[in-house]
Scaffold this active site. Structure first.
Site, PDB file in Angstrom:
ATOM      1  N   LYS A 102       0.848  -1.321   0.394  1.00 30.60           N
ATOM      2  CA  LYS A 102      -0.229   0.168   0.003  1.00 30.60           C
ATOM      3  C   LYS A 102       1.162   1.097   0.007  1.00 30.60           C
ATOM      4  O   LYS A 102       0.649   2.209  -1.026  1.00 30.60           O
ATOM      5  CB  LYS A 102      -1.449  -0.203   1.764  1.00 30.60           C
ATOM      6  CG  LYS A 102      -1.308   1.594   1.833  1.00 30.60           C
ATOM      7  CD  LYS A 102      -2.428   1.022   3.000  1.00 30.60           C
ATOM      8  CE  LYS A 102      -1.744   1.912   3.841  1.00 30.60           C
ATOM      9  NZ  LYS A 102      -1.883   3.103   4.208  1.00 30.60           N
ATOM     10  N   ASN A 103       1.734   1.578   0.927  1.00 31.52           N
ATOM     11  CA  ASN A 103       2.400   2.947   1.138  1.00 31.52           C
ATOM     12  C   ASN A 103       3.737   2.609  -0.532  1.00 31.52           C
ATOM     13  O   ASN A 103       4.185   3.828   0.058  1.00 31.52           O
ATOM     14  CB  ASN A 103       3.388   2.359   2.115  1.00 31.52           C
ATOM     15  CG  ASN A 103       2.215   2.391   3.269  1.00 31.52           C
ATOM     16  OD1 ASN A 103       1.049   3.272   3.880  1.00 31.52           O
ATOM     17  ND2 ASN A 103       2.596   2.820   4.372  1.00 31.52           N
ATOM     18  N   CYS A 133      -4.835  12.387  12.241  1.00 28.77           N
ATOM     19  CA  CYS A 133      -5.362  11.163  11.885  1.00 28.77           C
ATOM     20  C   CYS A 133      -5.327  10.906  13.572  1.00 28.77           C
ATOM     21  O   CYS A 133      -5.124  11.005  14.754  1.00 28.77           O
ATOM     22  CB  CYS A 133      -5.198  10.462  11.307  1.00 28.77           C
ATOM     23  SG  CYS A 133      -3.310   9.487  11.998  1.00 28.77           S
ATOM     24  N   ARG A 140       0.687  15.205  12.385  1.00 30.25           N
ATOM     25  CA  ARG A 140       0.991  14.676  11.329  1.00 30.25           C
ATOM     26  C   ARG A 140       0.973  15.892  10.558  1.00 30.25           C
ATOM     27  O   ARG A 140       0.745  16.184   9.293  1.00 30.25           O
ATOM     28  CB  ARG A 140      -0.206  13.458  10.379  1.00 30.25           C
ATOM     29  CG  ARG A 140      -0.640  12.027  11.061  1.00 30.25           C
ATOM     30  CD  ARG A 140       0.188  11.527  11.366  1.00 30.25           C
ATOM     31  NE  ARG A 140       0.693  10.780  10.160  1.00 30.25           N
ATOM     32  CZ  ARG A 140       0.032   9.910   9.506  1.00 30.25           C
ATOM     33  NH1 ARG A 140      -1.130   9.316   9.930  1.00 30.25           N
ATOM     34  NH2 ARG A 140       1.106   9.310   8.866  1.00 30.25           N
ATOM     35  N   ASP A 174       4.260   0.683  12.605  1.00 29.30           N
ATOM     36  CA  ASP A 174       3.071  -0.454  11.620  1.00 29.30           C
ATOM     37  C   ASP A 174       3.032  -1.786  12.045  1.00 29.30           C
ATOM     38  O   ASP A 174       2.037  -2.120  11.553  1.00 29.30           O
ATOM     39  CB  ASP A 174       3.483  -0.513  10.416  1.00 29.30           C
ATOM     40  CG  ASP A 174       2.893   1.255   9.374  1.00 29.30           C
ATOM     41  OD1 ASP A 174       3.657   1.613   7.782  1.00 29.30           O
ATOM     42  OD2 ASP A 174       2.973   2.213  10.238  1.00 29.30           O
ATOM     43  N   ARG A 203      -8.639  -0.264   4.737  1.00 30.70           N
ATOM     44  CA  ARG A 203      -7.602   0.894   3.679  1.00 30.70           C
ATOM     45  C   ARG A 203      -6.481   0.199   3.854  1.00 30.70           C
ATOM     46  O   ARG A 203      -5.805   0.658   2.784  1.00 30.70           O
ATOM     47  CB  ARG A 203      -7.443   2.291   5.387  1.00 30.70           C
ATOM     48  CG  ARG A 203      -8.463   2.898   5.202  1.00 30.70           C
ATOM     49  CD  ARG A 203      -7.884   4.562   5.821  1.00 30.70           C
ATOM     50  NE  ARG A 203      -6.586   4.644   5.081  1.00 30.70           N
ATOM     51  CZ  ARG A 203      -6.417   5.692   5.954  1.00 30.70           C
ATOM     52  NH1 ARG A 203      -6.751   6.409   7.041  1.00 30.70           N
ATOM     53  NH2 ARG A 203      -5.348   6.330   5.555  1.00 30.70           N
TER      54      ARG A 203
HETATM   55  C1  EPZ Z   1       4.284   6.758   6.369  1.00 33.29           C
HETATM   56  O1  EPZ Z   1       4.164   7.758   7.005  1.00 33.29           O
HETATM   57  C2  EPZ Z   1       3.193   5.593   6.548  1.00 33.29           C
HETATM   58  N1  EPZ Z   1       2.671   5.599   5.263  1.00 33.29           N
HETATM   59  C3  EPZ Z   1       2.924   5.351   7.909  1.00 33.29           C
HETATM   60  O2  EPZ Z   1       1.977   4.098   7.443  1.00 33.29           O
HETATM   61  C4  EPZ Z   1       4.116   5.046   8.399  1.00 33.29           C
HETATM   62  O3  EPZ Z   1       3.735   4.819   9.740  1.00 33.29           O
HETATM   63  C5  EPZ Z   1       5.371   6.268   8.618  1.00 33.29           C
HETATM   64  O4  EPZ Z   1       6.008   6.226   7.321  1.00 33.29           O
HETATM   65  C6  EPZ Z   1       6.301   5.824   9.063  1.00 33.29           C
HETATM   66  O5  EPZ Z   1       7.062   4.581   8.604  1.00 33.29           O
HETATM   67  C7  EPZ Z   1       2.388   6.448   3.734  1.00 33.29           C
HETATM   68  O6  EPZ Z   1       3.688   6.029   3.803  1.00 33.29           O
HETATM   69  C8  EPZ Z   1       1.487   6.326   3.223  1.00 33.29           C
HETATM   70  P1  EPZ Z   1       6.986  10.229   8.517  1.00 33.29           P
HETATM   71  P2  EPZ Z   1       4.358   9.402   7.037  1.00 33.29           P
HETATM   72  O7  EPZ Z   1       7.027  11.064   7.762  1.00 33.29           O
HETATM   73  O8  EPZ Z   1       5.384   9.782   6.315  1.00 33.29           O
HETATM   74  C9  EPZ Z   1       7.073  13.444  11.826  1.00 33.29           C
HETATM   75  C10 EPZ Z   1       0.263   2.775   8.002  1.00 33.29           C
HETATM   76  O9  EPZ Z   1      -0.182   2.395   8.790  1.00 33.29           O
HETATM   77  N2  EPZ Z   1       6.870  14.312  10.847  1.00 33.29           N
HETATM   78  O10 EPZ Z   1       7.839   9.266   8.673  1.00 33.29           O
HETATM   79  O11 EPZ Z   1       3.110  10.378   6.947  1.00 33.29           O
HETATM   80  C11 EPZ Z   1       5.657  12.520  12.060  1.00 33.29           C
HETATM   81  O12 EPZ Z   1       4.196  13.441  12.869  1.00 33.29           O
HETATM   82  C12 EPZ Z   1       0.418   4.666   7.819  1.00 33.29           C
HETATM   83  O13 EPZ Z   1       0.252   2.449   6.614  1.00 33.29           O
HETATM   84  C13 EPZ Z   1       7.349  15.508  10.949  1.00 33.29           C
HETATM   85  O14 EPZ Z   1       7.233  16.488  12.561  1.00 33.29           O
HETATM   86  O15 EPZ Z   1       5.197   9.276   8.303  1.00 33.29           O
HETATM   87  C14 EPZ Z   1       5.972  11.586  12.825  1.00 33.29           C
HETATM   88  O16 EPZ Z   1       5.814  11.326  14.009  1.00 33.29           O
HETATM   89  C15 EPZ Z   1       0.441   5.240   9.194  1.00 33.29           C
HETATM   90  N3  EPZ Z   1       6.968  16.741  10.495  1.00 33.29           N
HETATM   91  C16 EPZ Z   1       7.090  10.972  12.430  1.00 33.29           C
HETATM   92  O17 EPZ Z   1       7.889  12.427  11.900  1.00 33.29           O
HETATM   93  C17 EPZ Z   1       6.912  16.255   9.313  1.00 33.29           C
HETATM   94  O18 EPZ Z   1       7.005  17.125   7.953  1.00 33.29           O
HETATM   95  C18 EPZ Z   1       7.031  10.110  11.133  1.00 33.29           C
HETATM   96  O19 EPZ Z   1       6.371  10.377  10.470  1.00 33.29           O
HETATM   97  C19 EPZ Z   1       6.973  14.764   8.606  1.00 33.29           C
HETATM   98  C20 EPZ Z   1       6.718  13.982   9.613  1.00 33.29           C
END
Ligand code: EPZ
Length: 425
Positions: free
Chosen positions: A28-29, A122, A127, A314, A406
Site C-alpha cells: 500500500k505505502n 488522524c 501528522r 506499523d 484502507r
Molecule cells: C508513512 O507515513 C506511512 N504512510 C505510515 O504508514 C508509516 O507509519 C510512517 O511512514 C512511518 O513509517 C505512507 O507511506 C502513506 P513520517 P508518513 O513522515 O510519511 C513526523 C500505515 O499504517 N513528521 O515518517 O506520514 C511525524 O509527525 C501508515 O500504513 C514531522 O514532524 O510518516 C511522525 O511523528 C500509518 N514533520 C514522524 O515524523 C513532517 O514534515 C514519522 O512520520 C513529517 C513527519
C-alpha cells in the site's frame, strides 16, 4: 463520524489453528507514492501488483480530479498524466489521505506551481508536513499555507526547482519521498541527508530511475538526485507489502499455527523476524520469496519502534496483541507517532494486562484473551484486534472496518482460506 451501528462488522470465533499459504498483496505505502510519482511523467505509465484498497481508490479519485486518465485492470493500473491541472486536488479527499499530499513534490517539479490541501491529522497523531515544506523551500519554492490549502510556486523565468542540500531533522518517509520526486526534475543536484531508508523509498527511487531519473543512495540515509529535463514511460511492479506480510506472520504465531506467506522480500522483514524469534517462533525461508512460520511457546520481549531498519511502527499494534498472550513481562515503546497506543484500551477489554505510561506500554502476558466487542481506532489497531480475536476464547466483534479496509485487501477471505472462523456481517 461514521455511524457505527449501520456499518458491517467482523465476527471472529477464536481458537482455530491456521494452515496453508497466504498470498501477500502489493505494498500500500509503495503503490500510493508511485501513483503520485506518475504525475512526474507526461507519457503512459503502467503500475502492476497494485493492491485493491480503499486508499488506492481514493488516490485514483484524486489523480482523476487532477485530470489524469486512469484505467484499472485487476491489479494493473494504466496512468496517463499528460494533461493535468496541478491546482485541482479535491479538498475533501486529500485532507483524508495523507499520501496524496506527497504529490506536491511531483506537481511542483513538473509545473512550477501547485495548490494542494493539507493532509488532516488522524488518530495516530498531528501528522505535520513542516519537513516537506522546508525542503521544497530550500529548492526555491515559495510556499503559503492558508485556510488548509498549501499554495506552492517556483519564481524565476523557467519556474524550475533548484537542486539543494537538504538535511531532514527526522528521517520522515513522506518528506523523503516528496523531496526525492521534486528533485528528479530540478536543476542541478539535490542531496537529502538523514533520509528515510524504508523499502518503499527504494521502490520509489527504482520507479523514478526506470522513468529516466538519476538517483543514487536510496535505502541509505544519504540520497543524491541529479535533475533531468524530462521523464518517460515506465512499466513497473510494486513490491510486496511487508506490513501485511508481518501481520500474517503474527497471525500464525498468535494462533500457534504453521503458515507460509508468499510473495515476500525477506530482507524487508528482518526486524519483524528477529522479534518473532525472540518471542519463541522460527521463521524459515522456504525459497527466495516465501517464508514459513513455525510457532513456539510465546515468551515476553521488548520492542521499540524506530525508523527503518529499526522495528516498524506499523507492526507495533500487531505485536502488542501477540505479547498480550506471551508469558512474562514485555515493554513496547512507540517512538515514531505521539498517539499510536489507542488499541491498548480495546485489548484490555479482551483481558489483556497492559499498563500505559507515556509512550510505553507495559504488558504482562496472560494465558488467553476472551472474545469481546471491540472498536478499531486506526488501520493497524484494527489488524491487531483481528489477530487478538483469532486467538481469543469465544466471539470477538470488530467494529470500525473502514480503518481495516484502507490497508488490507480481502483480509477475511485470506484468513478464511487459512482456516479462521471469521466473517463480515
Ligand atoms: C508513512 O507515513 C506511512 N504512510 C505510515 O504508514 C508509516 O507509519 C510512517 O511512514 C512511518 O513509517 C505512507 O507511506 C502513506 P513520517 P508518513 O513522515 O510519511 C513526523 C500505515 O499504517 N513528521 O515518517 O506520514 C511525524 O509527525 C501508515 O500504513 C514531522 O514532524 O510518516 C511522525 O511523528 C500509518 N514533520 C514522524 O515524523 C513532517 O514534515 C514519522 O512520520 C513529517 C513527519
Amino acid at each position: 463520524m461514521v455511524n457505527e451501528q449501520a456499518q458491517p462488522v467482523l465476527e471472529i470465533w477464536g481458537g482455530n489453528s491456521l494452515k496453508g499459504e497466504v498470498t501477500i498483496s502489493g505494498a500500500k505505502n509503495s503503490a500510493l507514492v508511485l501513483m503520485a510519482g506518475s504525475l512526474l511523467c507526461p507519457e503512459d505509465c503502467r503500475l502492476r501488483n497494485v493492491p485493491d484498497l480503499v486508499d488506492i481508490n481514493k488516490m485514483s479519485q484524486i489523480l482523476t480530479a487532477l485530470g489524469v486518465k486512469l484505467t484499472k485492470n485487476g491489479h494493473t493500473l494504466d496512468i496517463d498524466a499528460r494533461d493535468i491541472n496541478p491546482t485541482k486536488a479535491p479538498y475533501d479527499i486529500v485532507s483524508k489521505l495523507r499520501a496524496s499530499f506527497f504529490a506536491i513534490g511531483a506537481l511542483l517539479a513538473r509545473f512550477g506551481n501547485v495548490r494542494i490541501p493539507l493532509p488532516g491529522g488522524c488518530a495516530i497523531g498531528a501528522r505535520p508536513v513542516d519537513l516537506h515544506v522546508r525542503g521544497l523551500q530550500a529548492m526555491g519554492a515559495q510556499v503559503i499555507i492558508e485556510s488548509g490549502i498549501v499554495h506552492a510556486n517556483v519564481t524565476g523565468s523557467d519556474r524550475r526547482l533548484q537542486g539543494a542540500n537538504i538535511y531532514l531533522d527526522y528521517p520522515s518517509v513522506g518528506a523523503t519521498e516528496t523531496l526525492l520526486m521534486a528533485a528528479t526534475l530540478a536543476k542541478g543536484e539535490t542531496v537529502i541527508e538523514n533520509a528515510a531508508q524504508e523499502p518503499e523509498i527504494v521502490d520509489l527511487a527504482n520507479f523514478c530511475i526506470a522513468m529516466g531519473a538519476k538517483i543514487s543512495g536510496a535505502g541509505t540515509n544519504k540520497i543524491i538526485i541529479s535533475g533531468v529535463e524530462r521523464l518517460h514511460s515506465v512499466d513497473y511492479r510494486v513490491i510486496p507489502d511487508r506490513i501485511e506480510a508481518g501481520t500474517f506472520l503474527v497471525a500464525g504465531a498468535i494462533t500457534q499455527s504453521e503458515i507460509s506467506i508468499f510473495p515476500v522480500i525477506p530482507e524487508h522483514l528482518i526486524p519483524v523476524i528477529a522479534k518473532l524469534k525472540a518471542i519463541g517462533c522460527q521463521v524459515i525461508a522456504e525459497d527466495s520469496d516465501r517464508l514459513r512460520l513455525i510457532p513456539g511457546a510465546l515468551k515476553a520481549t521488548d520492542i521499540e519502534t524506530l525508523p527503518y531498519p529499526g522495528f516498524p511502527t506499523d507492526m507495533q499494534a500487531q505485536f502488542m496483541a501477540l505479547l498480550s498472550v506471551s508469558e512474562g513481562y514485555s515493554v513496547i515503546s512507540e517512538t515514531v507517532f505521539e498517539n499510536r497506543l489507542r488499541h491498548v484500551a480495546e485489548l484490555q477489554r479482551m483481558g489483556a494486562d497492559i499498563r500505559l505510561k507515556g509512550h510505553h506500554a507495559m504488558i504482562n502476558g496472560v494465558p488467553f484473551l476472551s472474545g469481546a466487542p471491540v472498536m478499531a481506532t486506526d488501520l493497524r489497531a484494527s489488524a491487531a484486534l483481528v489477530l487478538a480475536g483469532l486467538a481469543a476464547q469465544g466471539k470477538t466483534i470488530v467494529r470500525g472496518l473502514h480503518h481495516l479496509d484502507r490497508g488490507y485487501e480481502n483480509i477475511e477471505s485470506k484468513l478464511v482460506k487459512l482456516g479462521a472462523n471469521i466473517k463480515r456481517v
